[in-house]
Design a protein around this motif. Structure first.
Motif, PDB file in Angstrom:
ATOM      1  N   ASP A   4       3.748 -14.624 -15.370  1.00  0.00           N
ATOM      2  CA  ASP A   4       2.829 -13.812 -14.760  1.00  0.00           C
ATOM      3  C   ASP A   4       2.570 -12.384 -15.192  1.00  0.00           C
ATOM      4  N   PHE A   5       1.261 -12.390 -15.891  1.00  0.00           N
ATOM      5  CA  PHE A   5       1.130 -11.224 -16.973  1.00  0.00           C
ATOM      6  C   PHE A   5       0.481  -9.831 -16.065  1.00  0.00           C
ATOM      7  N   HIS A   6       0.457 -10.023 -14.761  1.00  0.00           N
ATOM      8  CA  HIS A   6      -0.177  -8.759 -14.052  1.00  0.00           C
ATOM      9  C   HIS A   6       0.636  -8.734 -12.585  1.00  0.00           C
ATOM     10  N   THR A   7       1.701  -7.821 -12.574  1.00  0.00           N
ATOM     11  CA  THR A   7       2.438  -7.783 -11.263  1.00  0.00           C
ATOM     12  C   THR A   7       2.745  -6.325 -11.212  1.00  0.00           C
ATOM     13  N   HIS A   8       3.019  -5.785  -9.732  1.00  0.00           N
ATOM     14  CA  HIS A   8       3.338  -4.358  -9.606  1.00  0.00           C
ATOM     15  C   HIS A   8       4.589  -4.476  -8.756  1.00  0.00           C
ATOM     16  N   ALA A   9       5.273  -3.368  -9.034  1.00  0.00           N
ATOM     17  CA  ALA A   9       6.449  -3.135  -8.137  1.00  0.00           C
ATOM     18  C   ALA A   9       6.879  -1.563  -8.176  1.00  0.00           C
ATOM     19  N   PHE A  10       7.638  -0.972  -7.270  1.00  0.00           N
ATOM     20  CA  PHE A  10       8.125   0.125  -7.262  1.00  0.00           C
ATOM     21  C   PHE A  10       9.541   0.444  -7.338  1.00  0.00           C
ATOM     22  N   GLU A  11      10.047   1.626  -7.402  1.00  0.00           N
ATOM     23  CA  GLU A  11      11.462   1.862  -7.351  1.00  0.00           C
ATOM     24  C   GLU A  11      11.612   1.550  -5.684  1.00  0.00           C
ATOM     25  N   ASP A  12      12.905   1.267  -5.237  1.00  0.00           N
ATOM     26  CA  ASP A  12      13.268   1.223  -3.943  1.00  0.00           C
ATOM     27  C   ASP A  12      12.829   2.170  -3.123  1.00  0.00           C
ATOM     28  N   SER A  13      13.283   3.396  -3.528  1.00  0.00           N
ATOM     29  CA  SER A  13      12.776   4.567  -2.698  1.00  0.00           C
ATOM     30  C   SER A  13      11.513   5.105  -2.481  1.00  0.00           C
ATOM     31  N   LEU A  14      10.724   4.424  -3.215  1.00  0.00           N
ATOM     32  CA  LEU A  14       9.016   4.736  -3.317  1.00  0.00           C
ATOM     33  C   LEU A  14       8.301   3.614  -2.451  1.00  0.00           C
ATOM     34  N   ALA A  15       8.957   2.222  -2.500  1.00  0.00           N
ATOM     35  CA  ALA A  15       8.412   1.272  -2.253  1.00  0.00           C
ATOM     36  C   ALA A  15       7.756   1.219  -0.838  1.00  0.00           C
ATOM     37  N   ALA A  16       8.854   1.847  -0.096  1.00  0.00           N
ATOM     38  CA  ALA A  16       8.604   1.715   1.440  1.00  0.00           C
ATOM     39  C   ALA A  16       7.573   2.996   2.035  1.00  0.00           C
ATOM     40  N   LYS A  17       7.026   3.509   0.977  1.00  0.00           N
ATOM     41  CA  LYS A  17       6.066   4.652   1.336  1.00  0.00           C
ATOM     42  C   LYS A  17       4.545   3.992   0.680  1.00  0.00           C
ATOM     43  N   ALA A  18       4.767   3.625  -0.542  1.00  0.00           N
ATOM     44  CA  ALA A  18       3.704   3.188  -1.159  1.00  0.00           C
ATOM     45  C   ALA A  18       2.900   1.885  -0.871  1.00  0.00           C
ATOM     46  N   ILE A  19       3.718   0.943  -0.420  1.00  0.00           N
ATOM     47  CA  ILE A  19       2.903  -0.255   0.049  1.00  0.00           C
ATOM     48  C   ILE A  19       2.061  -0.052   1.215  1.00  0.00           C
ATOM     49  N   PRO A  20       2.667   0.656   2.344  1.00  0.00           N
ATOM     50  CA  PRO A  20       1.700   0.938   3.342  1.00  0.00           C
ATOM     51  C   PRO A  20       0.526   1.867   3.065  1.00  0.00           C
ATOM     52  N   PHE A  21       0.678   2.822   2.251  1.00  0.00           N
ATOM     53  CA  PHE A  21      -0.469   3.796   1.871  1.00  0.00           C
ATOM     54  C   PHE A  21      -1.294   2.895   0.938  1.00  0.00           C
ATOM     55  N   LEU A  22      -0.961   1.904   0.069  1.00  0.00           N
ATOM     56  CA  LEU A  22      -2.191   1.263  -0.794  1.00  0.00           C
ATOM     57  C   LEU A  22      -2.724   0.086   0.169  1.00  0.00           C
ATOM     58  N   GLU A  23      -1.878  -0.291   0.968  1.00  0.00           N
ATOM     59  CA  GLU A  23      -2.582  -1.299   1.962  1.00  0.00           C
ATOM     60  C   GLU A  23      -3.614  -0.585   2.766  1.00  0.00           C
ATOM     61  N   GLN A  24      -3.494   0.549   3.132  1.00  0.00           N
ATOM     62  CA  GLN A  24      -4.625   1.107   4.056  1.00  0.00           C
ATOM     63  C   GLN A  24      -5.716   1.766   3.128  1.00  0.00           C
ATOM     64  N   GLU A  25      -5.345   2.140   1.811  1.00  0.00           N
ATOM     65  CA  GLU A  25      -6.314   2.639   1.174  1.00  0.00           C
ATOM     66  C   GLU A  25      -7.363   1.471   0.455  1.00  0.00           C
ATOM     67  N   GLY A  26      -6.795   0.197   0.232  1.00  0.00           N
ATOM     68  CA  GLY A  26      -7.364  -0.706  -0.104  1.00  0.00           C
ATOM     69  C   GLY A  26      -7.929  -1.842   0.996  1.00  0.00           C
ATOM     70  N   ASN A  27      -7.558  -1.547   2.206  1.00  0.00           N
ATOM     71  CA  ASN A  27      -7.807  -2.494   3.339  1.00  0.00           C
ATOM     72  C   ASN A  27      -7.373  -3.806   2.983  1.00  0.00           C
ATOM     73  N   ILE A  28      -6.161  -3.869   2.552  1.00  0.00           N
ATOM     74  CA  ILE A  28      -5.509  -5.146   1.759  1.00  0.00           C
ATOM     75  C   ILE A  28      -3.951  -5.505   2.418  1.00  0.00           C
ATOM     76  N   GLN A  29      -3.376  -6.325   2.517  1.00  0.00           N
ATOM     77  CA  GLN A  29      -2.306  -6.792   2.843  1.00  0.00           C
ATOM     78  C   GLN A  29      -1.368  -7.213   1.818  1.00  0.00           C
ATOM     79  N   ALA A  30      -0.169  -6.686   1.475  1.00  0.00           N
ATOM     80  CA  ALA A  30       1.069  -7.161   0.514  1.00  0.00           C
ATOM     81  C   ALA A  30       1.441  -8.241   0.779  1.00  0.00           C
ATOM     82  N   PHE A  31       1.962  -9.108  -0.088  1.00  0.00           N
ATOM     83  CA  PHE A  31       2.717 -10.329  -0.108  1.00  0.00           C
ATOM     84  C   PHE A  31       4.205 -10.030  -0.299  1.00  0.00           C
ATOM     85  N   THR A  32       4.600  -8.825  -0.864  1.00  0.00           N
ATOM     86  CA  THR A  32       5.899  -8.665  -0.832  1.00  0.00           C
ATOM     87  C   THR A  32       6.305  -7.383  -0.360  1.00  0.00           C
TER      88      THR A  32
END
Length: 263
Positions: A4-32
């Motif tokens: 898979d040539f295009h994925t995203h992940a965050f440091e554990d300490s950042l993921a809990a904040k980054a995912i909800p923020f990006l979900e709201q910003e893009g009106n999208i739901q994360a699968f991980t």
């Protein structure tokens, strides 16, 4: 091998904040959950062997933090190929490109919307020249972005200008060359010497259209990607296999081309 040539992940300490923020910003739901461990679990469910992780430096100061985390992940999880990211306003951008290559990272992720630049702005040219000189991959978000107004800062016409100006640049145009701008991608990029990656497209366009674009492009320059966590890796892989592509092209796109680029 499937890559898979295009994925995203965050440091554990950042993921809990980054995912909800990006979900709201893009009106999208994360699968991980946005962590490297969550990405690996998704890969296991989908039968994906390796993944390229594409961080984005949204500030000039982010390079060192991304590099530190990428070093840690690379050492602990060899299935994840970590890219780095340089912000265009970083005063040490050229030196950081040199350091990226010297440390064995394969390339950089650049995102015109999140990093606030136009893809063919000549202020970017010294960085493109240095990336090309160091043999690094340059993975670009191309097309529009769901979280931003429809500004043409990363459209296929601008991409074409860059690849024509820098023929030695290993330019990877994500989202079939221009997300939601596929007519222009067909006109200006399909058939050209540019790597085309397919994430977050197949569910948004007729399968016949995607198939025709893929078949019209050089078979050694097509890359499978998902944009995980923003799409389901297993679902994206199933859509690819449902296109009815020739077996040799399918094998190249799902892993062979990526493996060659990541050597």
């Amino acid at each position: 091998m499937i890559i898979d040539f295009h994925t995203h992940a965050f440091e554990d300490s950042l993921a809990a904040k980054a995912i909800p923020f990006l979900e709201q910003e893009g009106n999208i739901q994360a699968f991980t959950d946005g962590r490297a461990s969550g990405l690996l679990a998704s890969m296991d469910r989908a039968g994906i062997d390796r993944a390229v992780v594409c961080p984005i430096a949204t500030k000039p100061s982010h390079f060192d933090g991304i590099r530190r985390w990428a070093r840690e992940v690379r050492a602990a999880q060899p299935r994840l190929e970590m890219l780095l990211s340089i912000h265009p306003d970083d005063p040490d951008a050229l030196a950081h490109a040199d350091e990226t290559a010297a440390e064995g990272f394969k390339g950089l992720k650049l995102h015109p919307y999140y990093q606030r630049f136009t893809i063919d702005d000549e202020r970017m040219f010294p960085l493109y020249e240095r990336i090309a000189a160091r043999g690094l991959l340059a993975v670009f978000h191309t097309g529009f972005d769901m979280a931003y107004p429809l500004d043409r800062i990363a459209d296929p016409v601008r991409v074409r200008r860059v690849i024509d100006t820098f023929p030695k640049l290993k330019f990877v145009a994500t989202h079939l060359g221009g997300w939601r701008d596929w007519e222009n991608s067909r006109k200006h990029l399909i058939g050209q010497p540019v790597y085309i990656e397919t994430s977050y497209c197949l569910h948004e366009m007729p399968a016949a259209e995607a198939r025709a674009m893929i078949l019209a492009h050089p078979a050694d320059r097509i890359l499978f990607g998902t944009d995980s966590p923003w799409s389901d890796q297993a679902g994206e892989l199933a859509r690819w296999r449902a296109l009815g592509l020739p077996g040799d092209l399918l094998a190249a796109a799902l892993g062979g081309n990526a493996a060659r680029l990541l050597q």
